[in-house]
Structure formats: structure tokens, C-alpha cells
Design an enzyme around this catalytic site. Structure first.
Site, mmCIF file in Angstrom:
data_model
loop_
_atom_site.group_PDB
_atom_site.id
_atom_site.type_symbol
_atom_site.label_atom_id
_atom_site.label_comp_id
_atom_site.label_asym_id
_atom_site.label_seq_id
_atom_site.Cartn_x
_atom_site.Cartn_y
_atom_site.Cartn_z
ATOM 1 N N GLY A 133 -42.415 0.749 20.526
ATOM 2 C CA GLY A 133 -41.695 0.297 21.703
ATOM 3 C C GLY A 133 -41.778 1.167 22.927
ATOM 4 O O GLY A 133 -41.818 0.658 24.058
ATOM 5 N N THR B 264 -44.538 -6.667 19.656
ATOM 6 C CA THR B 264 -44.124 -5.918 18.475
ATOM 7 C C THR B 264 -44.979 -4.668 18.346
ATOM 8 O O THR B 264 -46.196 -4.728 18.547
ATOM 9 C CB THR B 264 -44.246 -6.754 17.185
ATOM 10 O OG1 THR B 264 -43.974 -5.922 16.052
ATOM 11 C CG2 THR B 264 -45.637 -7.362 17.019
ATOM 12 N N GLY B 265 -44.350 -3.546 18.050
ATOM 13 C CA GLY B 265 -45.117 -2.313 17.920
ATOM 14 C C GLY B 265 -44.305 -1.106 18.341
ATOM 15 O O GLY B 265 -43.074 -1.111 18.275
ATOM 16 N N ARG C 292 -31.183 5.187 20.592
ATOM 17 C CA ARG C 292 -32.514 4.780 21.049
ATOM 18 C C ARG C 292 -32.621 3.256 21.174
ATOM 19 O O ARG C 292 -32.178 2.502 20.325
ATOM 20 C CB ARG C 292 -33.579 5.295 20.080
ATOM 21 C CG ARG C 292 -35.024 4.920 20.437
ATOM 22 C CD ARG C 292 -35.486 3.699 19.670
ATOM 23 N NE ARG C 292 -36.919 3.434 19.908
ATOM 24 C CZ ARG C 292 -37.551 2.354 19.467
ATOM 25 N NH1 ARG C 292 -36.889 1.440 18.774
ATOM 26 N NH2 ARG C 292 -38.840 2.179 19.735
ATOM 27 N N GLY D 76 -35.603 0.286 22.070
ATOM 28 C CA GLY D 76 -37.034 0.054 22.244
ATOM 29 C C GLY D 76 -37.336 -1.022 23.259
ATOM 30 O O GLY D 76 -36.533 -1.316 24.155
ATOM 31 N N ASP D 77 -38.485 -1.652 23.104
ATOM 32 C CA ASP D 77 -38.937 -2.627 24.095
ATOM 33 C C ASP D 77 -38.352 -4.016 23.886
ATOM 34 O O ASP D 77 -38.341 -4.827 24.822
ATOM 35 C CB ASP D 77 -40.460 -2.727 24.071
ATOM 36 C CG ASP D 77 -40.979 -3.285 22.752
ATOM 37 O OD1 ASP D 77 -40.675 -2.687 21.707
ATOM 38 O OD2 ASP D 77 -41.686 -4.304 22.760
ATOM 39 N N THR E 27 -40.425 -5.947 13.976
ATOM 40 C CA THR E 27 -39.790 -6.862 14.911
ATOM 41 C C THR E 27 -40.224 -8.311 14.675
ATOM 42 O O THR E 27 -41.333 -8.551 14.242
ATOM 43 C CB THR E 27 -40.217 -6.441 16.332
ATOM 44 O OG1 THR E 27 -39.812 -5.090 16.531
ATOM 45 C CG2 THR E 27 -39.604 -7.316 17.385
#
Length: 347
Positions: free
Chosen positions: A267, A264-265, A241, A243-244, A213
């Protein structure tokens, strides 16, 4: 005698009041003297980014892209532009690069598509915009900004978001524009691992999370904070899906009273922990500094949930933090005096 004593007491009180006022004025000056006129920082993803796995040529390539991106935002801020514009235009550069998992360099879904999520937030008004699951919008962060500025909503998704993007005159491209050979090979590798049960669905993707990200946070000369995040999501993701990154409070958050954060990571865990907002809340309600709050969330609370990754953040005084619990994170900062820092590895 009594009148003389009263006069002496009054003079003494006035003298002490004057001293107290002078001291307070000095304290205010002292506390604000270190405040940056403006600052900006970016990330290009956190994960298994190790020095022994990267050639000098590839490292130089990443450094060049990170520097190009952050200088765009820096010059906007230096010339009196807004933090929102700096965040958006900086992320545009990262989205146009095939090196990062956003825009042009987005990873592939299980079905072989590239789906994009993005968000942006204004720290002054707490207004925000986000988009999820788009396949044809060239720069997803532009769509997030348009949702914030030109619609009554916060998040749009899928075909509806793409229709809105077309109506707003945003650049639309064929899905093939986002296809890169490197990310396609990553999908094939993850699918092979999954098929052979070498790693789980998520573990396999984390091995590829160095193509992560992108995000940006900034403070402008007007004292306003902003943050934005853009991503292609998770390699081999399925079933739509999300994510965050497009979730306000998880992947992105900005509040002039506290800080601006881009995450970032992994999510799923950033959503469960509402990581970006949690950092702001710890500052607002517990009085923690940005550094203290970020360290607590990323080094303790997030791992306790089972997640990993990192954040970039900036507070209302221009103090910046780049906190991560992985082997590396692509990152860069620039302050009002023009100091440039670029980092990749944990050391």
C-alpha cells in the site's frame, strides 16, 4: 454549359457528402459493436500465490468463494442494477469469507487487533466514501458506501467512523468476530521473523500477502462505472497504519470517462504512485488504452518505486484488465454473456 457544369459539381458534392456520412455512421457502429452491455471483475489479493504451494482442496475452496462473490454482482447487473450495488454486494461476500484479508478474514495488527479500511467510488458523479481503522463494523464496504451516500465527507476513521456506522444502522459485531486462527498464526510467524531479524517488517508481511485485499469493479447497463476495495491491512502493522485501500486515487478510483480500478499490494507504494488514478490519467491525457495504461503503471512505474502488487480495472466499453507483477493474484471476471473466468496463478 456553365449552368450544367455547376449543377454537376453540386450533385457530385452532395454524393460525396452522402458517402462520407455513411462511412462515419459505419465507423461508429463498428467502434461500439464490441462494447459490453455490462461487465464485472474482482480480486482477492496479489502476492506469493503459487501453484506448488496450494493443495487442490484449497484451490477449489478459493475458486468456490470467488465464483460465489462474482455471481452475486453479475446477477445484480444482469437485472438492471447499478454498478455501485454490484460492487458493494460482491465485496460483502468476500468480506464474510475467512479466506481473504478483509472483514472476517482480516489480518492482525502488532497489538493483536483487526483493523479495517475500505472505499467505494461512483464513476458517474465522482462521489466517493471511505473508512479507516474500524474494529467493530462487520462489513467495512457498507460503511464506505454510507459515508458516500449519507454524509458530507469522503473519509471517516476510528471511533468516529464506528459511531457513524451505528447511527446508520449498520451491523456492529464484537472484535472477536474477526479473529481467525490462521491469521493469528500469521501474526506470530511475522513477529518471530522480526524478532530474529530473518526479514524486515515489510518483507515478512509480504510473505503473507497472499491473504490480500479484496476489490471489485463493474460497468452497469446504464453505462456507469464503480469500484470498491476492502482490507484488513498489513499483518503486524503498528501505530494506526493506513494503506492505500481507503485512499481515493490510490486503492480505488472510478470515472465514467475512463475506467474503474481497485488495487491490491504494498500500500505505501500505491499511495506514493497514486496508482488507481494514474491509470485513469494516462487514459485521459495521453490517450492510452486501459491495457496500455495498466501495464505501464504496474509493470514499470510501480516496480521503479519499489512496490509490488496488482490491479483490476474496467473501462467505459466493458474492456477488463487484471494486471499484477507478483507470483499470483486471486481474480475473476464475468461478461454480459455470462462467461466466467477464475484465475489465481501467474500462468
Amino acid at each position: 454549359m456553365k449552368s450544367k457544369l455547376s449543377l454537376f459539381v453540386i450533385i457530385l458534392l452532395l454524393f460525396n457528402c452522402g458517402k462520407t456520412k455513411s462511412k462515419d455512421e459505419f465507423s461508429v457502429k463498428k467502434n461500439t459493436s464490441n462494447k459490453a452491455e455490462f461487465s464485472i471483475l474482482i480480486h482477492g489479493g496479489a502476492g506469493s500465490i503459487r501453484r506448488d504451494n496450494m493443495s487442490e482442496e484449497k484451490e477449489a475452496e478459493y475458486r468456490q468463494e470467488l465464483e460465489e462473490a462474482i455471481r452475486v454482482g453479475y446477477h445484480i447487473l444482469k437485472n438492471g442494477g447499478t454498478s455501485l450495488d454490484a460492487v458493494q454486494k460482491t465485496i460483502n461476500i468476500l468480506e464474510d469469507s475467512p479466506l481473504f484479508n478483509a472483514g472476517k478474514g482480516a489480518v492482525f495488527t502488532h497489538e493483536g487487533f483487526n483493523e479495517h479500511d475500505a472505499s467505494i467510488m461512483d464513476g458517474k458523479t465522482l462521489n466517493a466514501g471511505a473508512s479507516a481503522g474500524t474494529k467493530t463494523v462487520k462489513n467495512p464496504i457498507n460503511l464506505a458506501r454510507a459515508v458516500m451516500d449519507k454524509s458530507p465527507h469522503v473519509m471517516l476513521s476510528g471511533s468516529g467512523a464506528e459511531t457513524f456506522a451505528e447511527e446508520q444502522g449498520l451491523e456492529i459485531v464484537a472484535p472477536s468476530y474477526f479473529s481467525t486462527e490462521k491469521k493469528l498464526k500469521s501474526l506470530e510467524r511475522v513477529k518471530t521473523s522480526e524478532k530474529n531479524k530473518v526479514a524486515s517488517f515489510y518483507d515478512a508481511d509480504l510473505l503473507d500477502s497472499k491473504f490480500g485485499t479484496v476489490g471489485c469493479a463493474a460497468l452497469d447497463k446504464h453505462g456507469n462505472l464503480a469500484a470498491g476495495t476492502s482490507t484488513g491491512g498489513m499483518t503486524n502493522k503498528r501505530w494506526g497504519r493506513i494503506g492505500d485501500s481507503p485512499i481515493i486515487g490510490a486503492g480505488t478510483y472510478a470515472n465514467n470517462n475512463t475506467c474503474a480500478v481497485s488495487s491490491t499490494g504494498w500500500g505505501e507504494f500505491f499511495i506514493r504512485g497514486m496508482v488507481a488514478y494514474d491509470i485513469s490519467a494516462l487514459m485521459e491525457y495521453k490517450g492510452l488504452t486501459l491495457k496500455e495504461a495498466s501495464h505501464l503503471v504496474i509493470q514499470k512505474k510501480l516496480p521503479e518505486l519499489g512496490g509490488n502488487g496488482g490491479i483490476i480495472a474496467i473501462d467505459k466499453n466493458g474492456n477488463m484488465v487484471m494486471e499484477f507483477n507478483t507470483q499470483g493474484m486471486f481474480r475473476a471476471t464475468m461478461k454480459d454473456k455470462g462467461e466466467l473466468y477464475i484465475g489465481m496463478f501467474k500462468d
